[in-house]
Design a protein around this motif. Structure first.
Motif, PDB file in Angstrom:
ATOM      1  N   THR A 101     -15.705  30.766  20.695  1.00  0.00           N
ATOM      2  CA  THR A 101     -14.522  31.480  20.235  1.00  0.00           C
ATOM      3  C   THR A 101     -14.316  32.718  21.104  1.00  0.00           C
ATOM      4  O   THR A 101     -15.131  33.025  21.979  1.00  0.00           O
ATOM      5  CB  THR A 101     -14.636  31.870  18.754  1.00  0.00           C
ATOM      6  OG1 THR A 101     -15.720  32.804  18.585  1.00  0.00           O
ATOM      7  CG2 THR A 101     -14.889  30.632  17.884  1.00  0.00           C
ATOM      8  N   ASP A 105     -10.020  31.078  17.837  1.00  0.00           N
ATOM      9  CA  ASP A 105     -10.909  29.915  17.882  1.00  0.00           C
ATOM     10  C   ASP A 105     -11.006  29.376  19.311  1.00  0.00           C
ATOM     11  O   ASP A 105     -10.403  29.932  20.246  1.00  0.00           O
ATOM     12  CB  ASP A 105     -10.473  28.847  16.885  1.00  0.00           C
ATOM     13  CG  ASP A 105      -9.108  28.234  17.190  1.00  0.00           C
ATOM     14  OD1 ASP A 105      -8.652  28.286  18.352  1.00  0.00           O
ATOM     15  OD2 ASP A 105      -8.490  27.699  16.256  1.00  0.00           O
ATOM     16  N   ALA A 106     -11.737  28.298  19.494  1.00  0.00           N
ATOM     17  CA  ALA A 106     -11.975  27.757  20.839  1.00  0.00           C
ATOM     18  C   ALA A 106     -10.697  27.291  21.512  1.00  0.00           C
ATOM     19  O   ALA A 106     -10.629  27.207  22.745  1.00  0.00           O
ATOM     20  CB  ALA A 106     -12.983  26.608  20.764  1.00  0.00           C
ATOM     21  N   ASP A 107      -9.665  26.992  20.719  1.00  0.00           N
ATOM     22  CA  ASP A 107      -8.364  26.598  21.258  1.00  0.00           C
ATOM     23  C   ASP A 107      -7.395  27.770  21.310  1.00  0.00           C
ATOM     24  O   ASP A 107      -6.185  27.575  21.488  1.00  0.00           O
ATOM     25  CB  ASP A 107      -7.767  25.470  20.417  1.00  0.00           C
ATOM     26  CG  ASP A 107      -8.612  24.203  20.477  1.00  0.00           C
ATOM     27  OD1 ASP A 107      -9.090  23.870  21.584  1.00  0.00           O
ATOM     28  OD2 ASP A 107      -8.813  23.577  19.421  1.00  0.00           O
ATOM     29  N   GLY A 162      -6.463  29.698  18.922  1.00  0.00           N
ATOM     30  CA  GLY A 162      -5.695  29.905  17.699  1.00  0.00           C
ATOM     31  C   GLY A 162      -6.212  31.131  16.961  1.00  0.00           C
ATOM     32  O   GLY A 162      -7.414  31.413  16.964  1.00  0.00           O
ATOM     33  N   SER A 209      -6.057  32.365  28.933  1.00  0.00           N
ATOM     34  CA  SER A 209      -6.565  31.006  28.753  1.00  0.00           C
ATOM     35  C   SER A 209      -6.617  30.244  30.066  1.00  0.00           C
ATOM     36  O   SER A 209      -7.493  29.395  30.270  1.00  0.00           O
ATOM     37  CB  SER A 209      -5.721  30.243  27.732  1.00  0.00           C
ATOM     38  OG  SER A 209      -4.419  29.998  28.215  1.00  0.00           O
ATOM     39  N   ASP A 261      -9.842  28.177  31.305  1.00  0.00           N
ATOM     40  CA  ASP A 261      -9.721  26.735  31.483  1.00  0.00           C
ATOM     41  C   ASP A 261     -10.061  26.280  32.899  1.00  0.00           C
ATOM     42  O   ASP A 261     -10.534  25.153  33.091  1.00  0.00           O
ATOM     43  CB  ASP A 261      -8.301  26.273  31.144  1.00  0.00           C
ATOM     44  CG  ASP A 261      -7.981  26.365  29.664  1.00  0.00           C
ATOM     45  OD1 ASP A 261      -8.919  26.524  28.866  1.00  0.00           O
ATOM     46  OD2 ASP A 261      -6.783  26.286  29.315  1.00  0.00           O
TER      47      ASP A 261
END
Length: 215
Positions: free
Chosen positions: A39, A61-63, A65, A80, A84
């Motif tokens: 996270t 969170d990991a995405d 969110g 991000s 990524d």
């Protein structure tokens, strides 16, 4: 102290240091860092780096969110993109530091390597810094532009906006960002002087000795 609490304190401390030295004025700039559980912590939108409350830092969170804390910065797509495309990224720092922004406005700035080779430390900590075009603040296209580099750059300079640096951890990202701004300052101080930059051979020695990605 838990990892979450420690990292919140570190973000607050580094952010205040950057603000107090005039490296990102007003409510500009943002910082994110990745936790061991995958996270993220990221500074809230509209917040001043000099007056952060550790408890209010956004938890994602990991995405990416929003889990808790204040509403996160609108520059999430920019952050991000580094996480990524550069798997070693543990933190990202984005500032509006004066000399780096000014360098982004000069017609003769090399878009593939914005910093002249003035010191070995900028090469060691940053590699080549890519100049990206102007985007509206918060535009997801900024993240797309970073992704287009396919992980080849740990630092970029957004035209008429500011620098963004990714590091293996928060300390590394902050120190690299400081090196970028100081090198930009040196570039302006020596701009109309007969300066002696590092030679191609000296650059090659630094790149080889310190295993710098210089492609």
């Amino acid at each position: 102290m838990s990892e979450h609490a420690r990292l919140r304190e570190e973000i607050t401390r580094f952010a205040k240091s950057l603000f107090d030295r005039g490296l990102t004025p007003g409510s500009s700039g943002n910082i994110s860092a990745r936790l061991s559980d995958g996270t993220f912590l990221i500074t809230p939108t509209g917040s001043s780096m000099g007056f952060l409350d550790p408890a209010n830092i956004s938890h994602l969170d990991a995405d990416l969110g929003h889990l808790s804390g204040d509403k996160p910065t609108k520059e999430i797509p920019l952050h991000s993109a580094f996480y990524d495309t550069r798997q070693t990224t543990g933190a990202v720092v984005h500032l509006h530091s004066t000399h780096a922004v000014a360098l982004s406005m000069l017609a003769d700035t090399d878009p593939d390597n914005v910093l002249p080779p003035l010191t070995p430390y900028a090469i060691m900590r940053l590699g080549k810094v890519q100049l990206l075009p102007f985007f509206l603040p918060g535009d997801p296209a900024m993240g797309d532009a970073v992704r287009g580099l396919a992980g080849r750059r740990s630092a970029v300079l957004l035209a008429n906006h500011g620098p963004v640096v990714a590091g293996k951890d928060l300390e590394a990202a902050v120190y690299a960002m400081e090196e970028l701004e100081e090198t930009a300052k040196l570039a302006f101080m020596t701009r109309h002087l007969e300066r002696a930059c590092l030679t191609p051979g000296q650059i090659a020695d630094v790149v080889s000795r310190f295993d710098v990605d210089w492609e």
